[in-house]
Each structure stands twice: as structure tokens, then as C-alpha cells.
Write a protein that holds these residues in place. Sequence first.
Motif, short mmCIF file in Angstrom:
data_model
loop_
_atom_site.label_atom_id
_atom_site.label_comp_id
_atom_site.label_asym_id
_atom_site.label_seq_id
_atom_site.Cartn_x
_atom_site.Cartn_y
_atom_site.Cartn_z
N ASN A 1 -61.27 26.90 22.47
CA ASN A 1 -62.14 26.37 21.57
C ASN A 1 -61.37 26.03 19.94
O ASN A 1 -61.28 25.16 19.62
CB ASN A 1 -63.52 26.91 21.55
CG ASN A 1 -64.34 26.74 22.81
OD1 ASN A 1 -64.05 25.69 23.53
ND2 ASN A 1 -65.29 27.45 23.01
N ALA A 2 -60.70 27.28 19.75
CA ALA A 2 -60.38 27.40 18.45
C ALA A 2 -59.09 26.38 18.41
O ALA A 2 -58.83 25.66 17.48
CB ALA A 2 -59.73 28.78 18.18
N ALA A 3 -58.19 26.26 19.33
CA ALA A 3 -57.13 25.61 19.15
C ALA A 3 -57.41 24.16 19.57
O ALA A 3 -56.80 23.12 18.58
CB ALA A 3 -56.15 25.92 20.64
N PHE A 4 -58.49 23.85 20.39
CA PHE A 4 -58.80 22.45 20.54
C PHE A 4 -59.43 21.85 18.89
O PHE A 4 -59.15 20.68 18.64
CB PHE A 4 -59.85 22.30 21.44
CG PHE A 4 -60.27 20.91 22.30
CD1 PHE A 4 -59.76 20.38 23.33
CD2 PHE A 4 -61.01 20.11 21.34
CE1 PHE A 4 -59.88 19.19 23.80
CE2 PHE A 4 -61.01 18.73 21.95
CZ PHE A 4 -60.42 18.28 23.31
N LYS A 5 -60.16 22.58 18.41
CA LYS A 5 -60.98 22.25 17.22
C LYS A 5 -59.57 22.02 16.01
O LYS A 5 -59.80 20.96 15.48
CB LYS A 5 -61.69 23.36 16.66
CG LYS A 5 -62.47 22.90 15.28
CD LYS A 5 -63.35 21.79 15.53
CE LYS A 5 -64.42 21.75 14.05
NZ LYS A 5 -65.21 20.56 13.81
N THR B 1 -64.77 19.45 18.65
CA THR B 1 -64.95 20.36 19.76
C THR B 1 -64.70 19.84 20.92
O THR B 1 -64.95 18.36 21.10
CB THR B 1 -66.38 21.03 19.50
OG1 THR B 1 -67.32 19.93 19.88
CG2 THR B 1 -66.76 21.48 18.04
N PRO B 2 -64.65 20.40 22.00
CA PRO B 2 -64.48 19.80 23.52
C PRO B 2 -65.38 19.07 23.67
O PRO B 2 -65.47 18.02 24.19
CB PRO B 2 -64.16 21.05 24.18
CG PRO B 2 -63.74 22.23 23.49
CD PRO B 2 -64.13 22.10 22.04
N SER B 3 -66.81 19.87 23.40
CA SER B 3 -67.97 18.77 23.72
C SER B 3 -67.93 17.59 23.10
O SER B 3 -68.55 16.51 23.67
CB SER B 3 -69.39 19.69 23.51
OG SER B 3 -69.42 20.76 24.14
N GLN B 4 -67.68 17.36 21.79
CA GLN B 4 -67.59 16.05 20.84
C GLN B 4 -66.53 15.32 21.50
O GLN B 4 -66.93 14.03 21.63
CB GLN B 4 -67.29 16.35 19.86
CG GLN B 4 -68.36 17.11 18.84
CD GLN B 4 -68.15 17.48 17.43
OE1 GLN B 4 -66.77 17.79 17.25
NE2 GLN B 4 -69.06 17.71 16.57
N TYR B 5 -65.69 15.83 22.01
CA TYR B 5 -64.45 15.08 22.50
C TYR B 5 -64.93 14.29 24.06
O TYR B 5 -64.79 13.20 24.36
CB TYR B 5 -63.17 15.67 23.05
CG TYR B 5 -62.07 15.01 23.42
CD1 TYR B 5 -61.31 14.08 22.61
CD2 TYR B 5 -61.89 15.00 24.89
CE1 TYR B 5 -60.24 13.45 23.05
CE2 TYR B 5 -60.69 14.28 25.15
CZ TYR B 5 -59.67 13.56 24.61
OH TYR B 5 -58.79 12.77 25.11
N ARG B 6 -65.51 14.88 25.08
CA ARG B 6 -66.14 14.55 26.04
C ARG B 6 -67.32 13.71 25.78
O ARG B 6 -67.33 12.41 26.59
CB ARG B 6 -66.61 15.66 26.91
CG ARG B 6 -67.39 15.30 28.30
CD ARG B 6 -67.22 16.15 29.36
NE ARG B 6 -67.81 17.41 29.41
CZ ARG B 6 -67.59 18.48 30.01
NH1 ARG B 6 -66.88 18.30 31.28
NH2 ARG B 6 -68.07 19.77 29.96
N ALA B 7 -68.24 13.81 24.72
CA ALA B 7 -69.18 12.61 24.55
C ALA B 7 -68.52 11.63 24.09
O ALA B 7 -69.04 10.38 24.41
CB ALA B 7 -69.84 13.23 23.44
#
Length: 409
Positions: A386-390, A396-402
Motif C-alpha cells: 500500500n505504501a509503495a503503491f501510493k 491508493t490501490p482501491s482508487q486505481y481499481r475504481a
Amino acid sequence: MIAHLPYALPNVENDQAVNPGMSILIQYLFAIGVFQGTLLAILLNITPKVSVAGRILGVWCFLLALSFLGALTIANKAYTYLGFLVGWVYFLPASFGAMFYLYCQFATIERAFHRKDLLHFLPFIFCYLLNFDALTAPLEVRLRGAPDTISFYVSNAIFYTQAFVYLGLSIRLIHSREQSAAKNLANYNPQVFAWLWKISWLNVIIWTFKLVADFVQPMMVFSRIADALIVIFIYSIALAQWRHPHLFKIAQLKQVLTRRESASSFEAKQQVTRPDAGQSGEDEAGKSGALDAETRKNILAAVECHMHEHKPYLQNQLTLQELAEAVGVSGHHLSETLNQQAGKNFYLYINQYRIDEVCRQLQSDQSKKFIDLALAAGFSSKSTFNAAFKQLTGKTPSQYRAEIRKFDE
């Protein structure tokens, strides 16, 4: 020794004269401090799973609880049973600078506690030795206030000097280990260092407020604010450390630092043998690096080829040295190439490949769980992912999937 009590021991009797209501609130704060400090000290020192860093925090909590108890003793004139605390708890905070420094050391890299670590408490011991006569005086003498002696003022100077010196050492330690982790490790949570930075600057604020309050009496409100921050600062860390014994531990960092120390020792011996060798090279390296641009370009091309063909980033314990050996260059040259040619440290470079891998998998199948994608891509934990993705995508991973789902629609 009531006047000018630093850190956790404000002049409570003055508060009673100025604002009785405020004094009651402060006494409640200290009572909570005594209870929480004692409880956490017990938990952190009797629980088998707690690390050395946790046990250091346990001792710190106990000393702080004694400091609060001393303040309550003075405020309530409870001298019958607790009169021995008057004066003796005055210099307990002279150990808090060393406590914080040692905690930062043992939290990030777990190791055994050595006798030489006790040397950090010399300022604390000196404060008591210099004032032994005043501390062993009868209670009625100690209640008259701080002694007007050279020893006391020297001790006060030691008191605040050790605090800010150890704060500086702690900040340097955190910075050094953060740089070592980013340069050599691809799997650690950068939020660990973000948290350490926050508590370091909070500690700076606390000591600054106490210094101002100790020497500028009209500014005693700073002391009250600092007292509340102390309770939040130490006890929140202690509780978190008890629940998560390896809260700030960085896996593999100990091996990295040990390897670096060995390399530095070898280089030092080489310089002794050939004192003029490499001097001009070091000067040039400090300006533009040890490698020329063409060499760095060739090394980066070899690294990228290796990354695409063998996908070493899928290994969750990959280090700079391992990648350097696979490519056939030294760790120092690889680090220089990544920083100056690719524009990234090792941590960002490897995790960019991992994040790209997760994004590719997510685009092909949006139903996959993030934790499964992260582990398959080489991340060691969800928090690290999560830290690296942000950090690398700004989302965030969830924002990217959305965003992917919205685009598909």
C-alpha cells in the motif's frame, strides 16, 4: 527542589496559587500518567514476546511514572510515605534522551543489549552524583526548593544538553537507516520511518517547551502542554510496541549495515596501506560519481535486460547486493547507476516493476484480491504494498481499481 522542575515535573504549587481548577486537572493528568506508566512498564517487562526495544520502553515508562508520582507527592503534600521521592525524581528525565536514542536503535534493528550501551546513561548518573549532598538532605531542606549551588546549575546544563544532543543523534540515526534501507532493500514499509520522524519532532517540541517554561516563568503554559504531550508520546508508543513487538523493525537492515561496516573497515585498511591511493578518485566521485555516463548507461541496460528476462523483483527478499551480483557489478556501482542514470534509489526502482506487475494483473482481472497480487509481485506484506503503491502512483490501490472500472464502463 520544587522550583523550576523540568520535563515531567512542573511547579504544581504555583499552579494551585494561580488557578486551583487547573491544578486539579494537572493532578488528574499525572495520576493517569502514574497508572498507565506502571501498567505498561509491567506489561513490557514480563511479556516474553516483547523485544529489547519494548523493554527499554518499559523502563522508560516506569521512570516517567515515578516522575509523575513525585509531582503528585508535592502537590498533595503526601510526605509521610512518599517523601523520599522529593528531589530524587528531579533528574530522572536526564535519562530520557538516551532512552529515546536506544529505542530508535533497537526498534529498527533488533540486537542484544550490551554493557557499553549503559555508557549512554553517564549524564544521568553525573546529575545525581553532583547533587548527592542535596538529595540526601532532610526532607524539610529539600522542600525549600532547588539548591543555589554551582553543582545544581551544572547539572541543569547537563540535563538539557543531553536531551538535545541525543535528539540530534536520534535524528541522524533515523536518517542514516532510512537511507540505507532505501538504497539496499526493496521490501520495507517507508511508513516506519515516517512514524519515527513524527515522534522525533514531537520529542523536540516537548523538550523545547520544557526549556522555555523552565527559564521563562510567565510561559508555564508551555510546560502544561508538554506534560500532556509526554503522556501521549511515550505511552502511545509503549502500548503500540507491546501489541506489535516488531513495530519498527526493518528486516534485512542489520545484514546491510553489517556488510557496509565490513566494507568500510576494509577500505580504511586499504587507505592506511596506500594513503594516497584513491584520494583524487574520491573527490571526483563525490562530485559526479565513480563511473562515467557511458558506463552507467551500459550497466542500466544490463540491469533492465535482467529484470525483463528473469524478473528478480518477484523475490520478496531481493537486495541491492543480490541484484548487483546477478548483473556482475559491485553494489556501489549499481547504486550509483540507479541514482544517477535511472533517477531512483533501489527501493523505488524495484517496486516500480512490482507495481507495474500488479497493474497489469489488475487490468486483466479486476476481481483479484490486492493481497494476492501484492505477494505474487514480490511484496512481503500488504502495508508495504500500500505504501509503495501510493508513493509511486499517487493513488491508493482501491482508487486505481475504481478508475479502471470507470474507464471500462
